[in-house]
Design an enzyme around this catalytic site. Structure first.
Site, PDB file in Angstrom:
ATOM      1  N   GLY A 144      11.509 -27.121  46.392  1.00  0.00           N
ATOM      2  CA  GLY A 144      11.792 -27.989  45.201  1.00  0.00           C
ATOM      3  C   GLY A 144      12.511 -29.545  45.110  1.00  0.00           C
ATOM      4  N   GLN A 167       1.023  -1.176   0.405  1.00  0.00           N
ATOM      5  CA  GLN A 167       0.181   0.173  -0.372  1.00  0.00           C
ATOM      6  C   GLN A 167       0.923   1.381   0.138  1.00  0.00           C
ATOM      7  OE1 GLN A 167      -4.194  -0.217   2.133  1.00  0.00           O
ATOM      8  NE2 GLN A 167      -3.313   1.535   2.814  1.00  0.00           N
ATOM      9  N   TYR A 173      21.673 -16.781  43.772  1.00  0.00           N
ATOM     10  CA  TYR A 173      20.905 -17.803  43.318  1.00  0.00           C
ATOM     11  C   TYR A 173      21.728 -18.751  41.941  1.00  0.00           C
ATOM     12  CZ  TYR A 173      18.105 -22.403  43.782  1.00  0.00           C
ATOM     13  OH  TYR A 173      17.293 -23.396  43.479  1.00  0.00           O
ATOM     14  N   ASN A 183      10.558 -25.672  39.132  1.00  0.00           N
ATOM     15  CA  ASN A 183      11.722 -26.321  39.460  1.00  0.00           C
ATOM     16  C   ASN A 183      13.373 -25.027  39.664  1.00  0.00           C
ATOM     17  OD1 ASN A 183      12.216 -29.260  40.941  1.00  0.00           O
ATOM     18  ND2 ASN A 183      12.419 -29.836  39.134  1.00  0.00           N
TER      19      ASN A 183
END
Lengths: 554, 257
Positions: free
Chosen positions: A449, A150, A336, A485
Site C-alpha cells: 500500500g 404497552q 504494527y 491503507n
C-alpha cells in the site's frame, strides 16, 4: 545532525533494551523464547487447562516460529509512565480499547428541534423546559430497555444497561439553565471560555440529545442498530411524555427525525461492498474522530498532545479494530499499529517539529501554504525523523517494520505541515512528501500500500471534486485512496486534528461530536487516550456491558 | 538524438552505486562461488539432481493456441519446458547491506527477463520458472549484491532488516537459518529458505568489511551518505512531489516547471 537535546524516546529505549540506544550490536537467541514473557507463560497454562477440559488442542507457543528470539520488549504508552507487554495492547486483551470503540459505536446524536416543532406546530402542544425535563426522565427510562406504552412488555435488566443514558446540550444558555443538570452536557463548564463560545456559536439555539445505547446492544447487533434502538425509544418517550396517540400520523415524524432527518451517526454509511452499517469504524471521517478526542478541551495549551492522542485513537479504532479485524483478520496489526502511540518516538518527532515551527517558521499557523514551504519544512521534519532511526538503532529496532517507520515519519511531517499553516490538506501533502523522500532515502518503504497509494497521494492532496477528493477532515478510511491503507489511519487522523489544535479551534469538523464526547459519564476517558489504553493493558480499566448478572457465578 | 538511459540521478557514492547496479552494461563483480547444488539446497524447492516438476507440457509440443504475444516474446528456458514458478527472497539489512529492496526491483528490471518481483520494507521476492530462478539465484548470491552477514535468504519470517546486528555482525533471523563459524570466519546456512534443516552446513563465505560495505551500499543514511548531501537526488525527488501535487499525472500540462 539536528539539535541534540535529550530525545523524548530515550527513556523508553533504555527500558526496552539493555544496550545504549546508539549501540548497533546486541545479542540474540538467549532470552528463553516465549518463556521470557509473563503474559505468554500465563496463557500457556490457560491453554493447557482448556485443552485438557475440552479435549481439543489449543494455543501452543511451540508451534510455528520460535517466539522470543529477541527480547520481547515492553512498550511505553506515549506521554504516560505506563509500560505494557505487546500482547496487552491487542484489543482482545484490552478492555479499554474495546470500550473506546463501544463508546463510539453506541453513540448517536439526535436533534430535538424537529420533534419539538412537530409537537408545537402540528399537534398544538407546548414545549417548555418542564416538558423537556419530563421527556428526558422518560427517555432515560426507555433507552436502557424500559417500556412506556404497552403494559405487558419484556424489559432489560438495568444492571446490563447501566451505561445507557440520554443527555442534552445546546448553545442556548437560558434553556440549558432550566434543564435538570444530570441530563446536561454543559458546554460552559466543560470547555475553556473561548472554546465554549465557538461551540455555542456553531450550535446556536438548537437542542441536541446524545444517546448512549447499552454497550451490549452494539456488541450483539452492530453500529447500524444504534439509531434504530434509539429512534424507537425516543418515539415511545415522546408518546408517553407528551401524552400522544401511539398510532397517530405525527408519530412517524419522530421516528423519521430520530432515524434519518435529525440523527448524526458517528460513522457514515459505507458502500454496499463493504457490507457494514452506519456507526461502524470504516465510516468515521477523520475529522469526526478528531472531535471525539478531548485533549484540546482539557489540555488546550498543548496542541501536539491533541494530535498525538488522535493518532492513538486512530491507531486502535481504524488500524487495529477496523482494518485489522473487520477487513483483514489475524493478529498482526497490533504489533504494527502500536508504533504510532508507544515509546514516545512520534512524540519526539512532533514536539521537535513544533519547536522548529516556532523558531524558524514564524510560529503555529503563521505560514501560508506553498510548495516552497512544503519542500523546506516537510524535508526538514522528515529528515529529522529518518535521521533519528539511523542515529538510534534502538529506535530503528523498536519500529522494526518499514511500514511503522513510514507512518511515523509521515505523520510527524504531516502534523508539522498542518500546524505551521493551520491547514489539514497541506498536512496530508506533507505526508506524501515524506513517503517519496523516505522511499528514495532508504530504498524501502512499507507493505505494498505504501508503494501504491503513497506514491500517488500527492496528486489528490488538494482534490475536492466528488469521488476524487474532499476536505481532509471529511475524508476517512473509506475514501477511495485510503480504503486499504493499513497502518496509515492513525497518522491521517492526527493530521486532521493538528491544524485545529494549533489554531485553538474548539472542534475540527463537527461541534456536536466534540460536545457529545465531553461527557464525564462515559466509561472511556477521551481526554486521556493513551493512559486509558495503558490502564486497559494493566487490567485496571473497568468496562461496561458485562454479563455477570445473567450468567452462573464462578 | 536517441534517448540515452540515465538510470539514476546524483553524484554521491550511493547514487553512483545505484546507477551502476541498474546499468546492465556494468558487469557485477563475482565475490564467491557457491556450488549450484548448494544454491538449490538453500532454495529448498527441489533436491539437487531431481527432475523439475512441470505445470504444463513443453511449448514445443505446440498445444498452445495462436497468440500475437507468443509470437513477440521469446520464452525463457523454464517456460519452454513448463517448469513451476518458484521463488527466491532476499532480506537486506539497513546496516549498509549492498542492496536495498527497491534497487533490487529496479536492477532486476534492467538485467533479468521473465520474472515477477515484489518489494516490501523487509524482503524482496523474485518469482520465476524454476530452472531460470536457480541460475539467477546463484548469480545474486555469488555477486557483489550479496553480503553473507547483511543479506539474508528467507522465504518466511523475514523480519530483521531493521534489527540491530548480533555480536558477530550478522543480521537477526528468528529462524537462525545461518550462523557464524568462528573457526573459518565464514557464514554458513544450516536451514533452507523456509527454515527446514539442511543435511550439512553450506558456507556462503566471509562477510565484507564494514568499510567496503559503506562504499558499496545503496542506502542513504545520516551516518553514511545523507541524501540531503546529494542535491540532484533531492531535487529530482522534490520535483516528482511538486509535479504530482500541482498537476496530478498530467505533468505535461504544467507550465514553467
Amino acid at each position: 545532525m539536528a539539535k541534540s537535546k535529550e530525545k523524548l524516546f530515550i527513556e523508553a529505549m533504555k527500558k526496552k533494551f539493555e544496550e545504549d540506544p546508539t549501540e548497533v550490536n546486541t545479542h540474540y537467541y538467549t532470552f528463553g523464547g516465549w518463556k521470557q514473557s509473563k503474559r505468554k507463560r500465563e496463557w500457556v497454562e490457560q491453554a493447557n487447562q482448556i485443552a485438557k477440559k475440552r479435549g481439543i488442542p489449543m494455543m501452543n507457543q511451540d508451534i510455528g516460529v520460535p517466539l522470543g528470539q529477541r527480547v520481547l520488549m515492553p512498550y511505553r504508552l506515549s506521554h504516560t509512565d505506563i509500560y505494557a507487554e505487546a500482547d496487552d495492547l491487542h484489543f482482545m486483551n484490552n478492555a479499554a480499547m474495546q470500550q473506546a470503540w463501544d463508546d463510539i459505536r453506541r453513540t448517536v446524536i439526535v436533534g430535538l428541534d424537529t420533534a419539538h416543532s412537530v409537537i408545537e406546530k402540528r399537534l398544538g402542544k407546548e414545549v417548555t423546559p418542564e416538558t423537556i425535563n419530563l421527556y428526558l426522565e422518560t427517555v432515560n427510562h426507555a433507552m436502557p430497555g424500559g417500556a412506556v406504552v404497552q403494559e405487558h412488555m419484556a424489559e432489560v435488566s438495568p444492571a446490563l444497561a447501566e451505561d445507557c443514558y440520554v443527555k442534552v446540550f445546546s448553545g442556548d444558555d437560558e434553556l440549558i439553565s432550566q434543564i435538570d443538570k444530570c441530563f446536561v452536557i454543559d458546554i460552559n463548564k466543560e470547555f475553556p471560555k473561548d472554546q465554549a463560545k465557538q461551540l455555542k456559536d456553531a450550535i446556536g439555539k438548537s437542542v441536541y440529545q446524545v444517546v448512549r445505547a447499552p454497550t451490549l446492544v452494539g456488541r450483539v447487533c452492530d453500529g447500524g442498530t444504534i439509531s434504530r434502538w434509539s429512534a424507537m425509544q425516543i418515539s415511545m418517550s415522546f408518546i408517553s411524555a407528551y401524552r400522544l396517540a401511539a398510532g397517530e400520523a405525527a408519530i412517524a415524524d419522530f421516528a423519521y427525525a430520530a432515524k434519518h432527518a435529525s440523527v448524526v451517526n458517528m460513522g457514515t454509511m459505507m458502500p454496499a461492498r463493504r457490507a457494514r452499517g452506519p456507526n461502524e469504524p470504516g465510516g468515521i471521517p477523520f475529522g469526526f474522530l478528531a472531535d471525539m478526542v478531548q485533549s484540546t478541551r482539557v489540555y488546550p495549551d498543548d496542541p501536539a498532545r491533541a494530535a498525538l492522542e488522535t493518532v492513538a485513537l486512530g491507531a486502535v479504532i481504524y488500524d487495529q479494530i477496523y482494518l485489522g479485524s473487520y477487513m483483514s483478520g489475524g493478529v498482526g496489526f497490533t504489533q504494527y499499529a502500536t508504533a504510532a502511540y508507544t515509546d514516545d518516538i512520534l512524540e519526539d518527532y512532533v514536539y521537535w517539529a513544533l519547536d522548529l515551527i516556532k523558531t524558524k517558521y514564524g510560529g503555529l499557523c503563521n505560514s501560508k501554504p506553498s510548495m516552497d514551504l512544503m519542500e523546506k519544512l516537510g524535508t526538514e521534519v522528515n529528515s529529522y525523523a529518518l535521521e533519528m532511526y539511523e542515529r538510534y538503532p534502538a529506535a530503528m529496532e523498536a519500529h522494526f517494520g518499514g511500514s511503522q517507520r513510514a507512518t511515523v515519519a509521515a505523520a510527524a511531517t504531516g502534523i508539522a505541515c498542518a500546524m505551521a499553516t493551520g491547514n489539514a490538506d497541506f498536512g496530508v501533502n506533507g505526508w506524501y512528501l515524506s513517503m517519496l523522500q523516505h522511499k528514495e532515502r532508504h530504498g524501502r518503504l512499507g507493505f505494498y500500500g505504501y508503494d501504491l497509494q503513497d506514491q500517488c497521494g500527492s496528486a489528490n492532496s488538494f482534490s475536492y471534486r466528488s469521488d476524487e477528493g474532499l476536505a481532509f477532515e471529511m475524508r476517512g478510511p473509506n475514501y477511495p485512496n485510503y480504503a486499504m491503507n493499513v497502518g496509515h489511519m492513525s497518522g491521517y487522523a492526527g493530521i486532521a486534528m493538528a491544524p485545529h489544535a494549533a489554531r485553538g479551534d474548539a472542534f475540527a469538523c463537527n461541534p456536536l461530536i466534540k460536545v457529545a464526547f465531553a461527557d464525564k459519564s462515559l466509561p472511556f476517558d477521551f481526554a486521556n487516550i493513551t493512559k486509558e489504553f495503558g490502564r486497559g493493558a494493566l487490567r485496571e480499566f473497568m468496562p461496561a456491558g458485562e454479563r455477570t448478572i445473567i450468567i452462573p457465578a464462578k | 538524438m536517441a534517448y540515452k538511459r540515465q538510470f539514476y540521478p546524483g553524484e554521491s557514492q550511493v547514487a553512483k552505486n545505484r546507477r551502476r547496479y541498474m546499468d546492465p552494461s556494468e558487469k557485477l563483480k563475482k565475490l564467491r562461488d557457491v556450488a549450484m547444488d548448494d544454491v538449490i539446497r538453500i532454495l529448498g524447492h527441489r533436491a539437487p539432481g531431481e527432475d523439475y516438476k512441470s505445470i504444463h507440457p513443453p511449448l514445443a509440443e505446440g498445444s498452445e493456441p495462436e497468440d500475437l504475444i507468443r509470437q513477440l516474446v521469446t520464452p525463457i528456458e523454464g517456460a519452454k519446458a513448463g517448469d513451476r514458478i518458484r521463488y527466491v527472497q532476499f532480506t537486506d539489512s539497513v546496516y549498509f547491506a549492498p542492496m536495498v529492496p527497491y534497487l533490487r526491483a529496479w536492477m532486476y528490471m534492467t538485467r533479468i527477463r521473465g520474472f515477477d518481483t515484489g518489494t516490501l520494507s523487509g524482503r524482496q521476492i523474485i518469482e520465476m520458472r524454476e530452472r531460470d530462478l536457480e541460475k539467477v539465484s546463484k548469480e545474486l548470491i555469488d555477486n557483489e549484491t550479496f553480503d553473507p552477514a547483511k543479506t539474508g535468504i528467507r522465504g518466511a519470517t523475514v523480519h530483521g532488516h531493521a534489527c540491530r546486528l548480533d555480536e558477530n555482525g550478522l543480521m537477526f533471523d528468528a529462524w537462525q537459518r545461518y550462523r557464524w563459524n568462528a573457526k573459518t570466519g565464514e557464514v554458513e546456512y544450516v536451514k533452507d529458505q523456509v527454515a527446514l534443516p539442511l543435511d550439512k552446513p553450506i558456507s556462503v563465505g566471509k562477510p565484507l568489511p564494514e568499510a567496503d560495505l559503506k562504499n558499496m551500499t545503496t542506502i542513504f543514511r545520516a551516518d553514511g551518505v545523507d541524501m540531503r548531501d546529494d542535491p540532484e537526488v533531492m531535487a529530482i525527488n522534490l520535483r516528482i512531489h511538486r509535479l504530482r501535487t500541482l498537476c496530478g499525472y498530467q505533468a505535461y500540462a504544467l507550465k514553467g516547471e
